[in-house]
Design a protein around this motif. Structure first.
Motif, mmCIF file in Angstrom:
data_model
loop_
_atom_site.group_PDB
_atom_site.id
_atom_site.type_symbol
_atom_site.label_atom_id
_atom_site.label_comp_id
_atom_site.label_asym_id
_atom_site.label_seq_id
_atom_site.Cartn_x
_atom_site.Cartn_y
_atom_site.Cartn_z
ATOM 1 N N ALA B 46 -33.496 7.306 63.941
ATOM 2 C CA ALA B 46 -32.775 8.122 64.923
ATOM 3 C C ALA B 46 -31.328 7.670 65.038
ATOM 4 O O ALA B 46 -30.402 8.489 65.040
ATOM 5 N N ILE B 47 -31.122 6.338 65.098
ATOM 6 C CA ILE B 47 -29.759 5.839 65.293
ATOM 7 C C ILE B 47 -28.903 6.177 64.076
ATOM 8 O O ILE B 47 -27.757 6.632 64.190
ATOM 9 N N CYS B 48 -29.472 5.977 62.872
ATOM 10 C CA CYS B 48 -28.698 6.253 61.657
ATOM 11 C C CYS B 48 -28.386 7.736 61.559
ATOM 12 O O CYS B 48 -27.295 8.115 61.136
ATOM 13 N N ALA B 49 -29.342 8.584 61.948
ATOM 14 C CA ALA B 49 -29.081 10.011 61.876
ATOM 15 C C ALA B 49 -27.956 10.377 62.826
ATOM 16 O O ALA B 49 -27.043 11.138 62.468
ATOM 17 N N ALA B 50 -27.991 9.804 64.046
ATOM 18 C CA ALA B 50 -26.920 10.099 65.004
ATOM 19 C C ALA B 50 -25.576 9.594 64.475
ATOM 20 O O ALA B 50 -24.554 10.300 64.535
ATOM 21 N N ALA B 51 -25.584 8.359 63.929
ATOM 22 C CA ALA B 51 -24.327 7.803 63.412
ATOM 23 C C ALA B 51 -23.842 8.616 62.219
ATOM 24 O O ALA B 51 -22.637 8.804 62.031
#
Lengths: 222, 677
Positions: B46-51
């Motif tokens: 999730a974090i990588c997708a947001a970043a």
């Protein structure tokens, strides 16, 4: 001018005497005599410091002289005498290097410190110059004593004669504050206490103060 | 004044990093629980997708204006500077795309991990480290984050530390990483100069003498090159990349090497000011050597993951060649050609992160379902793992630079840049660049051969072991990660114009020039210089391939004879061929070993023939030497061993001898003073 010349000669003599006594120390191979010579060394140091106090008109240096006299010339040698007696090592012959080569090395060191100091401090006050050269000689000879002896007690003595050289250098320069000398004296005292305890610990554990016993403990053999 | 609180893009990215670090800490707390794997990889996904989304928006939106952030940590008078500009945004896209894909893959793959508590805490930390390196805007933070990234990846390499060889891999990696950081430290020290301002803005503004610039270039080649895998500093890479779990291998190979390239670009193109043309010579030379040697090593390799790691070295070489071309053109003021070469390099960075991650995922899938990395124990997996095989096939075609996939486009752009070399005024470059182009072509051809070997031996033919015979298809998460990357490979190949236009802000920011806008070209064509000179249309090529292939299939099935014939198959003289008698990896590499091996590897074939009467089989033994290891690293290691053996004696002296040493040193110094003053 006459006074200056005289004071110069006297302090020169005392500092030179200190170097000479360092040589005497190098020559001793029995602990008692070494301690006696060390007491003499401290006595001459005390005289030298007192003379500096007189000619520099710096009364606080008398304190340093008294400290040197009381602690180094009397208390510490007496204490070390007792230690040597308790440990029963007064008969040991404990030079690791022969007397002859040691003396030669000592002469070389004195020559080195003379050449070096007289060249480096060409512009300084001649009194301080000579004094510094002698002080460096005393320091180097003290180190030589430490290096050429096997016994921990004589290494302590070598260390303290080295400190004497430092005090000589410190008092030779004008305007050195007393704080420094007191701290030097105390550092020696503390070193003496620490090393004294250390000696007893070695004695307890190994039944000897020969530091080569430590080497055996570390699995080393010479 | 705008009443709404506007959060700058860099702050958004930094909050992503903070979230990753929190995840890492959470992973320590959770690591022994059952659901830790799903929670942690889900969070990083999730974090990588947001970043990734944030970085894409920064790159495509207002990439011209950068945003900065200063945190009150680090050196007291400096703080920690972070900045998001076009170059950083692009590399953040690469990092976070790779991170998201690896997390998705990890959701499935991580369940097979024997010791998750050794992997889970370091995985988010590693991702955070890579993000931070790209965002850092002063030398101190840069080096700190670089070391953080190195150490986190080292911990991941050492995750399976009891397996044979992994301890050595970790040790070599640690030594090389320290060496690289030392070089970077010296480079930044030189850049900061006697004034000692470590902010990148100040370094950029300062003028650097040619002497400093040359030294910094060499130090960056050593520092970034050792992390990226530039020959001869590549030795750790084929040891360490395979040692890590496969999704981490994918990150290290596909993404971390790119972070190293980011460092090189940031310093050499951005901070160092206008380049000198002679700088490009050394970059071109090292790059081309790296490309050819890397792929030759890969060709000789029979371990699937090591082969992929060596292939990474080749691709790094290709990227460095392209960067060298950009330097050469930029030094001579040829903005358009420089932008072309630079864009090609960035495009290849992106492409390599796609297909190398995909291939490592495939290797991980194979490893998971068979337990084997040795290609000579695999084979026939296409029947047991059809989806994985298809995805890996896409990756192999893409990395072999075949149209219509993305690898072809970036290499084609590089060759277009090579063809601009007659415009260069220096004769050295005029002669060198075509030669480098020939090396690139050789590397590309060898890469194709290597991946034919890798794919053919692993997935085609008949299984060579029971493990390969009983392999099962992997889980859906892993397949999803592989197929997403495969689709991206295809999209990059048929929509290159979009990528080139997206990369143009980076070229404008770094070089001050850009390639022509590709969005205006008809039918998704790309024309790097002008349509009259050259153009490429991936869509057209794909249509042609699809139509001609369908037609061929149609004609064969329509007009070939339908009569059924049965007869004995010709077995090449083997009446009952066992699977081990199939073409193996070594036999596939044999012709190339004959051509290049004697020179590059001192290869020798030994036939061990038993004496008559002995019923043992004859054996063929192949002797290969890694000349770089034997010629460069082994002597250094030997010298270190000898000198430390010698110095070791100093540890066991008597007290009196130590005093004597001090005394002798003092007297020597005094003597020096007495003689010299």
């Amino acid at each position: 001018m006459q006074m200056h010349s005289l004071s110069f000669d006297v302090s020169h003599t005392l500092a030179g005497g200190l170097v000479l006594i360092s040589f005497l120390m190098l020559y001793q191979d029995r602990l008692y005599s070494l301690l006696n010579v060390f007491a003499l060394h401290a006595l001459v140091l005390a005289l030298s410091v007192a003379w500096q106090a007189f000619i520099q008109d710096a009364p606080h240096l008398y304190v340093t002289a008294v400290i040197a006299l009381v602690f180094k010339a009397i208390v510490i040698p007496v204490a070390l005498h007792r230690i040597v007696k308790q440990l029963g090592i007064h008969r040991d012959i404990e030079a690791a290097v022969g007397i002859g080569p040691t003396m030669l090395a000592g002469m070389g060191l004195v020559a080195l410190s003379m050449v070096l100091m007289l060249r480096v401090t060409a512009e300084a006050d001649p009194l301080a110059r000579e004094d510094l050269a002698f002080a460096l000689s005393v320091v180097l000879l003290g180190l030589l004593v430490m290096v050429t002896r096997r016994n921990a007690v004589s290494q302590v003595v070598g260390f303290m004669s080295l400190e004497n050289g430092l005090v000589l250098a410190a008092t030779g320069a004008k305007g050195m504050p007393l704080v420094v000398e007191i701290s030097v004296a105390f550092s020696i005292l503390i070193a003496f206490i620490v090393i004294g305890i250390f000696l007893f610990r070695i004695r307890e554990r190994f039944d000897s103060v020969d530091v080569s016993a430590l080497d055996d403990y570390r699995g080393e053999h010479r | 004044m705008n009443s709404a609180v506007v959060i700058s893009p860099v702050a958004l990215q930094m909050s992503g990093v903070a979230a990753l670090l929190v995840t890492a800490i959470l992973a320590i707390a959770l690591s022994r629980s059952e659901r830790a794997t799903a929670v942690i990889y889900g969070a990083t996904l999730a974090i990588c997708a947001a970043a990734l989304f944030g970085a894409l928006r920064a790159l495509l939106g207002d990439a011209a204006n950068s945003s900065t952030l200063i945190l009150p940590v680090g050196l007291p008078w400096l703080g920690a500077h972070f900045r998001l500009d076009a170059l950083a945004s692009f590399f953040l896209v690469v990092v976070n795309l790779g991170g998201a894909a690896a997390s998705l893959y990890g959701l499935g793959y991580g369940h097979h991990e024997p010791s998750p508590h050794r992997v889970l805490p370091f995985f988010p930390a590693f991702l955070a480290g890579m993000n931070l390196v790209v965002l850092a805007d002063d030398a101190f933070s840069y080096l700190l984050c670089w070391e953080f990234m190195s150490l986190a990846s080292w911990a991941l390499v050492m995750a399976h530390h009891r397996e044979p060889g992994n301890a050595k891999a970790g040790y070599v990696y640690l030594v090389m990483a320290s060496f690289g950081t030392l070089s970077l430290l010296l480079a930044f020290g030189l850049l900061a100069g006697p004034a000692g301002d470590y902010g990148f803005a100040a370094i950029r503004a300062a003028a650097h003498t040619p002497y400093v610039a040359a030294l910094v270039l060499i130090l960056m080649l050593l520092g970034a090159g050792s992390k990226a895998g530039l020959v001869p500093l590549h030795v750790w890479l084929p040891l360490a990349h395979p040692a890590a779990p496969s999704h981490v291998s994918a990150l290290m190979s596909g993404v971390m090497t790119k972070v190293a390239i980011y460092g090189f670009i940031r310093v050499v193109f951005d901070l160092l000011g206008p380049p000198n043309w002679s700088a490009s010579v050394i970059v071109l030379f090292l790059g081309s050597i790296t490309a050819v040697l890397g792929i030759l090593y890969a060709m000789m390799e029979n371990d699937l993951k090591r082969l992929l790691a060596y292939s990474t070295i080749e691709n790094i070489g290709i990227i460095f060649v392209s960067l060298g071309l950009a330097l050469a053109f930029q030094a001579n003021g040829l903005k358009l050609a420089a932008a072309l070469a630079f864009t090609a390099a960035l495009f290849h960075v992106l492409n390599h992160s796609f297909f190398k991650s995909l291939l490592f995922f495939g290797a991980g899938a194979v490893l998971n379902s068979t337990g084997e990395r040795d290609m000579d124990k695999l084979g026939g997996l296409i029947h047991r793992m059809p989806f994985t095989s298809f995805a890996v096939l896409v990756g192999c075609v893409a990395i072999s630079a075949l149209p219509p996939f993305n690898g072809f486009v970036s290499e084609w752009l590089m060759f277009q840049a090579v063809l601009q070399s007659p415009d260069l005024p220096q004769w050295a470059l005029k002669i060198m660049v075509p030669a480098v182009g020939a090396m690139l072509a050789l590397a590309a051809a060898l890469a194709a051969a290597t991946f034919v070997k890798a794919y053919g031996v692993t997935f085609l033919g008949r299984p060579r072991s029971t493990a390969a015979e009983t392999a099962n298809e992997v889980d859906r998460y892993s397949l999803a990660a592989m197929f997403i990357l495969a689709v991206l490979c295809l999209l990059g190949g048929i929509l290159p114009g979009l990528v080139i236009d997206a990369l143009s802000p980076v070229a404008v920011e770094i070089l001050g020039g850009r390639m022509p806008i590709q969005a205006n070209e008809a039918w998704l064509s790309i024309a790097p210089i002008a349509e009259s000179r050259s153009s490429y249309n991936g869509l057209l090529v794909m249509m042609f391939i699809a139509i001609s292939a369908s037609l061929t299939v149609f004609f064969i099935h329509r007009f070939a004879s339908h009569a059924l014939r049965r007869g004995p198959a010709w077995g090449c003289g083997f009446s009952d061929a066992v699977p081990a008698a199939q073409y193996s990896g070594a036999s596939f590499a044999q012709p190339i070993r004959r051509v290049f091996g004697t020179m590059v590897f001192h290869a020798r074939d030994h036939v061990e023939m038993p004496p008559p009467g002995d019923i043992r089989p004859a054996r063929l033994r192949i002797e290969l030497h890694d000349l770089i290891w034997e010629g460069m690293y082994a002597p250094i290691a030997g010298a270190v061993a000898v000198s430390s053996e010698w110095l070791n004696q100093l540890q066991f002296l008597t007290i009196r001898r130590y005093l004597s040493l001090v005394f002798a040193t003092l007297v020597t110094l005094l003597l020096v003073l007495a003689i010299w003053s």
